[in-house]
Design a protein around this motif. Structure first.
Motif, mmCIF file in Angstrom:
data_model
loop_
_atom_site.group_PDB
_atom_site.id
_atom_site.type_symbol
_atom_site.label_atom_id
_atom_site.label_comp_id
_atom_site.label_asym_id
_atom_site.label_seq_id
_atom_site.Cartn_x
_atom_site.Cartn_y
_atom_site.Cartn_z
ATOM 1 N N GLY A 222 -20.465 -35.800 -12.902
ATOM 2 C CA GLY A 222 -21.524 -36.757 -12.637
ATOM 3 C C GLY A 222 -22.698 -36.134 -11.924
ATOM 4 O O GLY A 222 -22.586 -35.068 -11.319
ATOM 5 N N SER B 69 -25.848 -36.840 -9.188
ATOM 6 C CA SER B 69 -26.339 -37.690 -8.100
ATOM 7 C C SER B 69 -27.767 -37.320 -7.746
ATOM 8 O O SER B 69 -28.216 -36.201 -8.004
ATOM 9 N N TYR C 138 -30.690 -37.610 -4.441
ATOM 10 C CA TYR C 138 -30.909 -37.854 -3.021
ATOM 11 C C TYR C 138 -32.397 -37.755 -2.715
ATOM 12 O O TYR C 138 -33.126 -36.983 -3.342
ATOM 13 N N PHE D 101 -28.646 -40.978 -0.125
ATOM 14 C CA PHE D 101 -28.187 -41.165 -1.499
ATOM 15 C C PHE D 101 -29.041 -42.211 -2.205
ATOM 16 O O PHE D 101 -29.351 -43.259 -1.643
ATOM 17 N N SER E 175 -28.774 -42.550 -6.220
ATOM 18 C CA SER E 175 -28.105 -43.039 -7.411
ATOM 19 C C SER E 175 -27.125 -42.014 -7.935
ATOM 20 O O SER E 175 -27.132 -40.850 -7.517
ATOM 21 N N TYR E 176 -26.322 -42.483 -8.885
ATOM 22 C CA TYR E 176 -25.274 -41.639 -9.467
ATOM 23 C C TYR E 176 -25.062 -42.034 -10.915
ATOM 24 O O TYR E 176 -25.014 -43.223 -11.246
ATOM 25 N N ASN E 177 -24.937 -41.025 -11.774
ATOM 26 C CA ASN E 177 -24.613 -41.249 -13.184
ATOM 27 C C ASN E 177 -23.383 -40.430 -13.550
ATOM 28 O O ASN E 177 -23.401 -39.207 -13.422
ATOM 29 N N CYS F 99 -31.375 -33.331 -7.046
ATOM 30 C CA CYS F 99 -30.240 -33.702 -7.879
ATOM 31 C C CYS F 99 -29.040 -32.868 -7.423
ATOM 32 O O CYS F 99 -29.198 -31.810 -6.808
ATOM 33 N N TYR G 205 -18.630 -39.248 -5.009
ATOM 34 C CA TYR G 205 -19.941 -38.953 -5.579
ATOM 35 C C TYR G 205 -21.090 -39.258 -4.637
ATOM 36 O O TYR G 205 -22.210 -38.866 -4.896
ATOM 37 N N GLU G 206 -20.827 -39.956 -3.536
ATOM 38 C CA GLU G 206 -21.888 -40.300 -2.598
ATOM 39 C C GLU G 206 -21.595 -39.665 -1.252
ATOM 40 O O GLU G 206 -20.487 -39.802 -0.737
#
Lengths: 110, 116
Positions: A31, A33, A35, A45, A47-49, A88, B103-104
Motif C-alpha cells: 500500500g 500512504s 503524509y 497522515f 491517506s492510504y491506498n 509518499c 499503514y498509518e
C-alpha cells in the motif's frame, strides 16, 4: 529494496487543483500512504491506498495504480495553509517498516 | 490523550558526548519507530520495534542503539555523538488491525539535535 520518486517542488495558486505524483519500486507491496509536513512540524497522515483507484477525504484525494507502480495525491480548492511538504511512503518487503519518498514542497500563492 | 511525545525538544552536544532520546506513546500501539530527517530530505528509518522487548535495525542504524523495555516507551541512544548526527529526530508509532500490517503512523513533535 524500495525506492520512491517525487517532484521536488510544486507551485500553485489559491483555489486551484494540484497533483503530486509518486512512483515507486518495491519487491513487495502493501500500500501507498501520504503524509503532510509543515515547516518545523511533524508529519501527519493524510491517506492510504491499498487497492487501485481513488480514495477521497474532503479536499484531498489519493490515487493508486499498482500495475504502473504509481500514485498521486490530489489537492483541490487549495488554501494557503496547504503550503507544506508532502511525502509518499510504502512499507518494506516484510510490511513492518515504512520507506518515505524525498518529499514534494508545495507552495500556494495568493 | 497526549499521543506521541518526545523528550527533549532541543539539544546541543559536543562530539563524543552521549545522550538518550525518549519517546512515549499512550495509544497502546505495538509498533514504534525512530527516524532522522535532514534538511530538505525525507525521513530515514534508524531503528524500529514491533513489540515490547524487540528491536530491529532500519536503514541507517550505525551510531545508534535503542531499547523498548516497556510497550509505551522507545529510547534512542547515541553513544558517542558525531557532527554527522546533527538532525531532527522523529519518533512514530503505529498499530495493526486484526493482524494486518500497519499503514498509518503517528509522529511525535521531533527533537532537534546539534552536534558541534
Amino acid at each position: 529494496g524500495q525506492s520512491l520518486e517525487q517532484p521536488s517542488e510544486v507551485t500553485a495558486v489559491e483555489g486551484a487543483i494540484v497533483q503530486i505524483n509518486c512512483t515507486y519500486q518495491t519487491s513487495g507491496f502493501y500500500g501507498l500512504s501520504w503524509y503532510q509536513q509543515h515547516d518545523g512540524g511533524a508529519p501527519t497522515f493524510l491517506s492510504y491506498n491499498a487497492l487501485d483507484g481513488l480514495e477521497e477525504t474532503g479536499r484531498f484525494s489519493s490515487f493508486l495504480s499498482r500495475s504502473d507502480s504509481y500514485g498521486y495525491l490530489l489537492l483541490q480548492e487549495l488554501q494557503m495553509k496547504d503550503s507544506a511538504s508532502y511525502f509518499c511512503a510504502v512499507r518494506d518487503d516484510y510490511g513492518q517498516n515504512f520507506v518515505f519518498g524525498p518529499g514534494t514542497r508545495l507552495s500556494v500563492l495568493p | 490523550n497526549a499521543g506521541v511525545t518526545q523528550t527533549p525538544k532541543f539539544r546541543v552536544l559536543k562530539t563524543g558526548q552521549s545522550m538518550t532520546l525518549l519517546c512515549a506513546q499512550d495509544m497502546n500501539h505495538e509498533y514504534m519507530y525512530w527516524y532522522r530527517q535532514d534538511p530538505g530530505m525525507g525521513l530515514r528509518l534508524i531503528h524500529y520495534s514491533v513489540g515490547e522487548g524487540t528491536t530491529a535495525k532500519g536503514e541507517v542504524p550505525d551510531g545508534y542503539n535503542v531499547s523498548r523495555l516497556k510497550k509505551q516507551n522507545f529510547l534512542l541512544g547515541l553513544e558517542s555523538a558525531a557532527p554527522s548526527q546533527t538532525s531532527v529526530y522523529f519518533c512514530a508509532s503505529s498499530y495493526s488491525v486484526s493482524g494486518s500490517t500497519p499503514y498509518e503512523q503517528y509522529f511525535g513533535p521531533g527533537t532537534r539535535l546539534t552536534v558541534t
